[in-house]
Design a protein around this motif. Sequence first.
Motif, PDB file in Angstrom:
ATOM      1  N   MET A 111      -3.792   6.922  10.378  1.00  0.00           N
ATOM      2  CA  MET A 111      -2.693   5.960  10.337  1.00  0.00           C
ATOM      3  C   MET A 111      -1.831   6.192   9.104  1.00  0.00           C
ATOM      4  O   MET A 111      -2.350   6.433   8.011  1.00  0.00           O
ATOM      5  N   ILE A 112      -0.527   6.128   9.291  1.00  0.00           N
ATOM      6  CA  ILE A 112       0.420   6.161   8.174  1.00  0.00           C
ATOM      7  C   ILE A 112       0.787   4.716   7.866  1.00  0.00           C
ATOM      8  O   ILE A 112       1.469   4.061   8.656  1.00  0.00           O
ATOM      9  N   TYR A 113       0.312   4.215   6.748  1.00  0.00           N
ATOM     10  CA  TYR A 113       0.504   2.801   6.410  1.00  0.00           C
ATOM     11  C   TYR A 113       1.777   2.641   5.589  1.00  0.00           C
ATOM     12  O   TYR A 113       1.832   3.061   4.424  1.00  0.00           O
ATOM     13  N   LEU A 114       2.796   2.031   6.190  1.00  0.00           N
ATOM     14  CA  LEU A 114       4.070   1.793   5.501  1.00  0.00           C
ATOM     15  C   LEU A 114       4.439   0.315   5.597  1.00  0.00           C
ATOM     16  O   LEU A 114       5.532  -0.047   6.009  1.00  0.00           O
ATOM     17  N   ASP A 115       3.478  -0.543   5.201  1.00  0.00           N
ATOM     18  CA  ASP A 115       3.691  -1.985   5.239  1.00  0.00           C
ATOM     19  C   ASP A 115       3.201  -2.634   3.942  1.00  0.00           C
ATOM     20  O   ASP A 115       2.591  -3.705   3.953  1.00  0.00           O
ATOM     21  N   TYR A 116       3.504  -1.974   2.830  1.00  0.00           N
ATOM     22  CA  TYR A 116       3.047  -2.460   1.524  1.00  0.00           C
ATOM     23  C   TYR A 116       3.697  -3.782   1.127  1.00  0.00           C
ATOM     24  O   TYR A 116       3.139  -4.525   0.325  1.00  0.00           O
ATOM     25  N   ALA A 117       4.869  -4.098   1.663  1.00  0.00           N
ATOM     26  CA  ALA A 117       5.492  -5.376   1.343  1.00  0.00           C
ATOM     27  C   ALA A 117       4.731  -6.534   1.980  1.00  0.00           C
ATOM     28  O   ALA A 117       4.799  -7.669   1.509  1.00  0.00           O
ATOM     29  N   THR A 168       1.216  -6.347   2.570  1.00  0.00           N
ATOM     30  CA  THR A 168       0.056  -6.390   1.680  1.00  0.00           C
ATOM     31  C   THR A 168      -0.239  -4.987   1.180  1.00  0.00           C
ATOM     32  O   THR A 168      -0.141  -4.012   1.929  1.00  0.00           O
ATOM     33  N   HIS A 169      -0.584  -4.911  -0.089  1.00  0.00           N
ATOM     34  CA  HIS A 169      -0.972  -3.661  -0.726  1.00  0.00           C
ATOM     35  C   HIS A 169      -2.490  -3.553  -0.616  1.00  0.00           C
ATOM     36  O   HIS A 169      -3.209  -4.458  -1.044  1.00  0.00           O
ATOM     37  N   PRO A 170      -3.014  -2.494  -0.029  1.00  0.00           N
ATOM     38  CA  PRO A 170      -4.473  -2.364   0.043  1.00  0.00           C
ATOM     39  C   PRO A 170      -5.107  -2.510  -1.343  1.00  0.00           C
ATOM     40  O   PRO A 170      -4.541  -2.079  -2.344  1.00  0.00           O
ATOM     41  N   MET A 171      -6.270  -3.146  -1.399  1.00  0.00           N
ATOM     42  CA  MET A 171      -6.941  -3.307  -2.686  1.00  0.00           C
ATOM     43  C   MET A 171      -7.226  -1.953  -3.309  1.00  0.00           C
ATOM     44  O   MET A 171      -7.695  -1.025  -2.642  1.00  0.00           O
ATOM     45  N   THR A 172      -6.938  -1.847  -4.589  1.00  0.00           N
ATOM     46  CA  THR A 172      -7.173  -0.600  -5.296  1.00  0.00           C
ATOM     47  C   THR A 172      -8.653  -0.450  -5.629  1.00  0.00           C
ATOM     48  O   THR A 172      -9.428  -1.418  -5.595  1.00  0.00           O
ATOM     49  N   ALA A 173      -9.043   0.768  -5.980  1.00  0.00           N
ATOM     50  CA  ALA A 173     -10.441   1.010  -6.354  1.00  0.00           C
ATOM     51  C   ALA A 173     -10.826   0.183  -7.575  1.00  0.00           C
ATOM     52  O   ALA A 173     -11.944  -0.359  -7.648  1.00  0.00           O
ATOM     53  N   GLU A 174      -9.884   0.070  -8.526  1.00  0.00           N
ATOM     54  CA  GLU A 174     -10.167  -0.739  -9.723  1.00  0.00           C
ATOM     55  C   GLU A 174     -10.403  -2.199  -9.351  1.00  0.00           C
ATOM     56  O   GLU A 174     -11.309  -2.851  -9.882  1.00  0.00           O
ATOM     57  N   ALA A 175      -9.580  -2.717  -8.438  1.00  0.00           N
ATOM     58  CA  ALA A 175      -9.709  -4.113  -8.039  1.00  0.00           C
ATOM     59  C   ALA A 175     -11.010  -4.356  -7.283  1.00  0.00           C
ATOM     60  O   ALA A 175     -11.690  -5.371  -7.493  1.00  0.00           O
ATOM     61  N   LEU A 176     -11.374  -3.439  -6.397  1.00  0.00           N
ATOM     62  CA  LEU A 176     -12.612  -3.589  -5.641  1.00  0.00           C
ATOM     63  C   LEU A 176     -13.822  -3.600  -6.558  1.00  0.00           C
ATOM     64  O   LEU A 176     -14.747  -4.414  -6.393  1.00  0.00           O
ATOM     65  N   PHE A 220      10.191  -0.746   6.527  1.00  0.00           N
ATOM     66  CA  PHE A 220       9.183   0.198   6.065  1.00  0.00           C
ATOM     67  C   PHE A 220       9.011  -0.032   4.563  1.00  0.00           C
ATOM     68  O   PHE A 220      10.011  -0.150   3.840  1.00  0.00           O
ATOM     69  N   SER A 221       7.796  -0.093   4.092  1.00  0.00           N
ATOM     70  CA  SER A 221       7.578  -0.323   2.662  1.00  0.00           C
ATOM     71  C   SER A 221       6.462   0.576   2.162  1.00  0.00           C
ATOM     72  O   SER A 221       5.478   0.822   2.862  1.00  0.00           O
ATOM     73  N   PHE A 222       6.644   1.071   0.945  1.00  0.00           N
ATOM     74  CA  PHE A 222       5.831   2.160   0.426  1.00  0.00           C
ATOM     75  C   PHE A 222       4.982   1.719  -0.778  1.00  0.00           C
ATOM     76  O   PHE A 222       5.270   0.717  -1.432  1.00  0.00           O
ATOM     77  N   GLY A 223       3.973   2.535  -1.065  1.00  0.00           N
ATOM     78  CA  GLY A 223       3.125   2.303  -2.222  1.00  0.00           C
ATOM     79  C   GLY A 223       2.865   3.590  -2.971  1.00  0.00           C
ATOM     80  O   GLY A 223       3.270   4.674  -2.528  1.00  0.00           O
ATOM     81  N   GLN A 224       2.165   3.482  -4.087  1.00  0.00           N
ATOM     82  CA  GLN A 224       1.879   4.645  -4.918  1.00  0.00           C
ATOM     83  C   GLN A 224       1.109   5.710  -4.141  1.00  0.00           C
ATOM     84  O   GLN A 224       1.279   6.907  -4.379  1.00  0.00           O
ATOM     85  N   ALA A 225       0.279   5.287  -3.183  1.00  0.00           N
ATOM     86  CA  ALA A 225      -0.537   6.244  -2.432  1.00  0.00           C
ATOM     87  C   ALA A 225       0.223   6.922  -1.299  1.00  0.00           C
ATOM     88  O   ALA A 225      -0.278   7.875  -0.696  1.00  0.00           O
ATOM     89  N   THR A 226       1.418   6.441  -0.984  1.00  0.00           N
ATOM     90  CA  THR A 226       2.203   7.037   0.099  1.00  0.00           C
ATOM     91  C   THR A 226       2.636   8.457  -0.293  1.00  0.00           C
ATOM     92  O   THR A 226       3.091   8.693  -1.408  1.00  0.00           O
ATOM     93  N   THR A 227       2.500   9.384   0.633  1.00  0.00           N
ATOM     94  CA  THR A 227       2.836  10.782   0.352  1.00  0.00           C
ATOM     95  C   THR A 227       4.123  11.197   1.052  1.00  0.00           C
ATOM     96  O   THR A 227       4.574  10.550   2.005  1.00  0.00           O
ATOM     97  N   THR A 283       5.396   4.883 -10.747  1.00  0.00           N
ATOM     98  CA  THR A 283       5.451   4.321  -9.396  1.00  0.00           C
ATOM     99  C   THR A 283       6.890   4.133  -8.944  1.00  0.00           C
ATOM    100  O   THR A 283       7.252   4.473  -7.803  1.00  0.00           O
ATOM    101  N   PHE A 284       7.718   3.602  -9.818  1.00  0.00           N
ATOM    102  CA  PHE A 284       9.130   3.388  -9.480  1.00  0.00           C
ATOM    103  C   PHE A 284       9.799   4.713  -9.115  1.00  0.00           C
ATOM    104  O   PHE A 284      10.520   4.806  -8.110  1.00  0.00           O
ATOM    105  N   ALA A 285       9.555   5.742  -9.911  1.00  0.00           N
ATOM    106  CA  ALA A 285      10.154   7.052  -9.642  1.00  0.00           C
ATOM    107  C   ALA A 285       9.633   7.625  -8.319  1.00  0.00           C
ATOM    108  O   ALA A 285      10.399   8.192  -7.525  1.00  0.00           O
ATOM    109  N   HIS A 286       8.338   7.476  -8.098  1.00  0.00           N
ATOM    110  CA  HIS A 286       7.734   7.980  -6.860  1.00  0.00           C
ATOM    111  C   HIS A 286       8.312   7.280  -5.637  1.00  0.00           C
ATOM    112  O   HIS A 286       8.717   7.924  -4.655  1.00  0.00           O
ATOM    113  N   LEU A 287       8.390   5.956  -5.693  1.00  0.00           N
ATOM    114  CA  LEU A 287       8.914   5.196  -4.563  1.00  0.00           C
ATOM    115  C   LEU A 287      10.395   5.488  -4.332  1.00  0.00           C
ATOM    116  O   LEU A 287      10.851   5.532  -3.186  1.00  0.00           O
ATOM    117  N   SER A 288      11.139   5.673  -5.409  1.00  0.00           N
ATOM    118  CA  SER A 288      12.562   6.002  -5.273  1.00  0.00           C
ATOM    119  C   SER A 288      12.736   7.318  -4.520  1.00  0.00           C
ATOM    120  O   SER A 288      13.610   7.440  -3.644  1.00  0.00           O
TER     121      SER A 288
END
Length: 377
Positions: free
Chosen positions: A1-7, A9-17, A350-357, A260-265
């Motif tokens: 799955m290509i997840y492009l719905d970060y707006a 919910t953002h999947p919980m990060t490893a640090e948060a888990l 469509f909304s993106f996150g740091q993990a989006t490639t 993150t801002f640069a990546h998402l841009s």
Amino acid sequence: MIYLDYAATHPMTAEALAAYARAAALPGNPASIHAAGQAARELLEEGRARVAAAFGVDARTLIANSGGTEGDNAVLLGVARAWQEKHGRPGHLITTPTEHSAVLAPARWLEARGWAVTWLTPDAYGRYSPQELEAALRPDTALVSIHHANNELGTVQDTPALAAVAAARSVPYHSDAVQAPGVLPVNLPEWGVTYATFSAHKWGGPRGVGFVYVRRGAELPPVTFGGGQEGGTRPGTQDTAGVYAAGVALSAAEAKRGATFAHLSGLRERFVTAVSSIPSLRVNHPPDGSPKVVSVTLSGADGEALLMNLDLLGVAASAGSACSAGTMQPSHVLSAIGLSDADARASLRFSFGQATTEAEIDGAADALRQAAQWSRA
């Protein structure tokens, strides 16, 4: 799955888990005075302190709660109740038609009970001017509530300028800032707001956890009653694990926010370029908005069919706010900026996150092209 719905919910990060698991293993209630309770209290306050540091405020100005919806309701209804009790009559609220439903619903509830509500008029991208706000203020204005970053368009308001207009007339100002942290800078003292609301799951923390900022010297009367937790403003046993994990996730997000801002841009530009050749496609979001969000309209297509086709092709996107999903109504945000009902229904977010490639962006663009062909066939 290509997840492009970060707006949504953002999947919980490893640090948060990891942080959540550590805190959830503690048996104590943070309000208890024994050692187990105080161990929980320590992690609760560490999480709050991390969030406060990210926003540039004292930790004592943050009230932990269940998220943006509770926070928005608490501010609008709490401020309104206090104003009406003081003056003996309904007052005046200023807000906008492009707010999240968590602001729209209590505003309409107040309006139905005698409150005067001024709905500001957005420009083509959903922005609001300080001049219009100044003209709307009245002697009985109890609150101004305008979001910072729009969840459907990515439009970013000039919150410091808007809040300054309200402050000049001694009117409290509330900002629903749920979509900002982790992508956009949040400096609450510089913004000059009285209240602000946040949800941890938008920056990689757990769902069901959030915060209300209440500026020092301001009051937020409670709308629920019980124990004395959170200074009596939000009674009930706090979610120690959730607050701690929220703080850990935000600390990590803030440390790489510039990257993150640069990546998402870059992702947003790549996606818009890739889909620009799709017939009858228009871009709705402003070029200077949050790079997290891309809103597009495919005139003549059926938005629900588009979403289902994208899902079949392995792409998760949305038609707008997740909190309005399933209503079969056109997006109130897109309607407010002038789209017809048909075009509003033919729109996707469509909304993106740091993990989006970049590979996922290319795959999603190909899928949208195919889904558009299917929906128009």
